[in-house]
Design an enzyme around this catalytic site. Structure first.
Site, mmCIF file in Angstrom:
data_model
loop_
_atom_site.group_PDB
_atom_site.id
_atom_site.type_symbol
_atom_site.label_atom_id
_atom_site.label_comp_id
_atom_site.label_asym_id
_atom_site.label_seq_id
_atom_site.Cartn_x
_atom_site.Cartn_y
_atom_site.Cartn_z
ATOM 1 N N PHE A 128 0.861 -1.178 0.000
ATOM 2 C CA PHE A 128 0.000 0.000 0.000
ATOM 3 C C PHE A 128 0.906 1.240 0.000
ATOM 4 C CE2 PHE A 128 -3.108 2.884 2.115
ATOM 5 C CZ PHE A 128 -4.145 2.709 1.226
ATOM 6 N N ASP A 207 1.524 -5.958 7.579
ATOM 7 C CA ASP A 207 0.317 -5.150 7.484
ATOM 8 C C ASP A 207 -0.845 -6.101 7.201
ATOM 9 O OD1 ASP A 207 -1.823 -3.499 6.776
ATOM 10 O OD2 ASP A 207 -0.495 -1.934 5.993
ATOM 11 N N TYR A 232 -11.667 -0.776 9.672
ATOM 12 C CA TYR A 232 -12.866 -0.351 8.912
ATOM 13 C C TYR A 232 -13.104 -1.190 7.660
ATOM 14 C CZ TYR A 232 -9.163 2.429 6.642
ATOM 15 O OH TYR A 232 -8.004 2.843 6.038
ATOM 16 N N LYS A 233 -12.241 -2.172 7.409
ATOM 17 C CA LYS A 233 -12.445 -3.047 6.247
ATOM 18 C C LYS A 233 -13.247 -4.273 6.703
ATOM 19 C CE LYS A 233 -8.533 -1.002 3.936
ATOM 20 N NZ LYS A 233 -7.095 -1.001 3.692
ATOM 21 N N ARG A 382 -11.797 -4.396 -8.287
ATOM 22 C CA ARG A 382 -11.699 -5.289 -7.128
ATOM 23 C C ARG A 382 -13.094 -5.641 -6.622
ATOM 24 N NH1 ARG A 382 -8.024 -2.976 -2.383
ATOM 25 N NH2 ARG A 382 -9.768 -1.525 -2.356
HETATM 26 C C1 LIG Z 1 -6.357 0.193 3.833
HETATM 27 C C2 LIG Z 1 -4.907 0.042 4.073
HETATM 28 C C3 LIG Z 1 -4.214 0.979 4.849
HETATM 29 C C4 LIG Z 1 -4.945 2.197 5.349
HETATM 30 O O1 LIG Z 1 -4.188 3.015 6.153
HETATM 31 P P1 LIG Z 1 -4.873 4.274 6.828
HETATM 32 O O2 LIG Z 1 -3.835 4.798 7.712
HETATM 33 O O3 LIG Z 1 -6.100 3.800 7.531
HETATM 34 O O4 LIG Z 1 -5.255 5.239 5.761
HETATM 35 C C5 LIG Z 1 -2.882 0.756 5.106
HETATM 36 N N1 LIG Z 1 -2.246 -0.337 4.597
HETATM 37 C C6 LIG Z 1 -2.891 -1.233 3.828
HETATM 38 C C7 LIG Z 1 -2.168 -2.427 3.304
HETATM 39 C C8 LIG Z 1 -4.234 -1.061 3.539
HETATM 40 O O5 LIG Z 1 -4.877 -1.931 2.764
#
Ligand SMILES: *Cc1c(COP(=O)(O)O)cnc(C)c1O
Length: 422
Positions: A128, A207, A232-233, A382
């Site tokens: 990410f 992560d 939140y996912k 996706r």
């Molecule tokens: C969704 C996601 C994030 C989100 O990070 P935020 O700090 O909440 O914006 C980080 N890493 C990965 C791999 C994600 O999928």
């Protein structure tokens, strides 16, 4: 048409689904909408509005400051303990705090400070971007002496395990990857990578944003050092809900957060002038948590704990396999290619369909077909399958609606220019 391709077959699968009753535990205002984006923003659990009402009226409105002592102050740890059960972590190692991005900074910095003589960070180009920016920021803050090696996957899905291992050497301080890759949904062999990194004296940070609540995670068994992830996912904690972090117990006395706040101080209410970190996971907390968002995480986590991660994984594999079967039968010859591993053991809970006109197809699905996937550059549509509430009919419908977008040329109704938020 073979029976497997019919809508009735999807209905049969739903009737046999042992998790089917969980769908009614979520707010579903528009039953005709097919929601395939629970991997970006989970649905609203039916219990959450009542819980929020209670926090506002009773805990804030009535009890006022006393609520800090009753259930607010310790909530980052208490809710962390519940999430720990979803990620194979024994007690005292998980807390809820800040955003995933900020937690990644705290833990990556902790790791780099524990390995001051080593100069290399291993990650991949599929991580990410915020994670990669954070690593660049860490390197910058530490004087720019770290080299970030971003491995490039040959197949666009994930880097071959052996290539990850080959990149880890005696100069590697930290290996950090997304366990399930956000674009492709491919999953890394976390145990093998963690064990090898330790042999080489490196630390590992996973992560889990696309893993928690959808695939089995065994942090203690993997021997992971650090982990972060979203709520939140797949946890359905709500937009902007704070994230979690994990620090392995036997690292906690040496590892230190780079952000020294009062919430991580040994005795927060003594208001001493000098910082001395708390024992245990508490030292990775920073400041006052966002109480509404923090407490709103709990109803979603409770539902996942009730369903059990093994049953969730089983259904998730059935859903993604079904999606791939339908893709093979009806989308593969419409210009799509599969952007997700075919081997169920190597994938999380979403399927990416790649198409040169993916952006416009995705727009047409959302705006004309009442179907909500999301789009990730350059060409990934996706489709997230959340085993708690995604039905087999949702899968069938989404493939059918994608077919209709193309046969009715609805993608041509939209401009190629990207909207700001995709
Ligand atoms: C969704 C996601 C994030 C989100 O990070 P935020 O700090 O909440 O914006 C980080 N890493 C990965 C791999 C994600 O999928």
């Amino acid at each position: 048409m073979s029976i497997e391709l019919s809508r009735n077959y999807a209905r049969d699968l739903d009737e046999r689904d042992e998790l089917a009753s969980f769908r009614a535990q979520f707010i579903n205002i528009d039953p005709a909408m097919v929601y395939m984006d629970g991997n970006s923003l989970g649905r609203l659990p039916a219990q959450t509005p009542q819980r929020v009402e209670q926090i506002v009226r009773e805990e804030w409105g009535e009890k006022l400051i006393r609520s800090w002592g009753i259930n607010w102050f310790n909530a980052p740890i208490q809710i962390g303990e519940k999430i720990a059960q979803l990620i194979g972590a024994g007690t005292g190692q998980v807390a809820v705090s800040d955003s995933t991005t900020v937690n990644l900074y705290k833990l990556a910095m902790s790791a780099l400070m524990l390995k001051p003589e080593r100069k290399k960070i291993v990650t991949d180009t599929l991580n990410f971007p915020s994670d990669l920016y954070m690593l660049q920021g860490c390197s910058h803050v530490l004087g720019g002496k770290h080299h970030i090696q971003m491995l490039e996957p040959a197949d666009g899905l994930r880097v071959d395990t052996q290539r990850v291992l080959d990149a880890i050497d005696d100069d590697t301080a930290l290996v950090t990857l997304s366990h399930v890759v956000f674009k492709s949904g491919a999953m890394y062999d976390a145990k093998t990578i963690s064990e090898y990194a330790h042999q080489k004296g490196a630390l590992v940070l996973w992560d889990l944003s696309h893993s928690v609540g959808s695939v089995p995670v065994e942090l203690d068994e993997w021997g992971a050092d650090f982990a972060v992830g979203c709520t939140y996912k797949y946890l359905n904690g709500g937009p902007g809900a704070p994230a979690f972090l994990y620090v392995r117990r036997d690292l906690q006395s040496q590892a230190i957060s780079p952000i020294w706040g009062w919430y991580g101080q040994r005795s927060p209410f003594s208001f001493e002038l000098d910082y001395s970190p708390a024992e245990g996971i508490q030292r990775f907390l920073t400041g006052t948590p966002p109480v509404f968002s923090l407490l709103s995480i709990e109803p979603g986590v409770d539902l996942l704990l009730e369903a059990g991660i093994q049953r969730l994984r089983k259904k998730s594999i059935q859903l993604t396999t079904y999606m791939i079967d339908l893709f093979d039968a009806s989308l593969a010859d419409m210009g799509f290619s599969l952007g997700t591993p075919r081997d169920a053991n190597l994938r999380g809970s979403h399927v990416s369909l790649r198409h040169p006109d993916g952006y416009r197809i995705n727009r047409a699905l959302i705006e004309e077909m009442n179907t909500i996937p999301d789009f990730r550059e350059p060409d990934n549509i996706r489709l997230g399958m959340t085993p708690l509430y995604t039905s087999f009919q949702d899968v069938w419908e989404s493939v059918d609606r994608i077919k209709r977008v193309l046969s009715e040329k609805r993608n041509l109704h939209f401009a190629e220019t990207r909207l700001k938020i995709t």
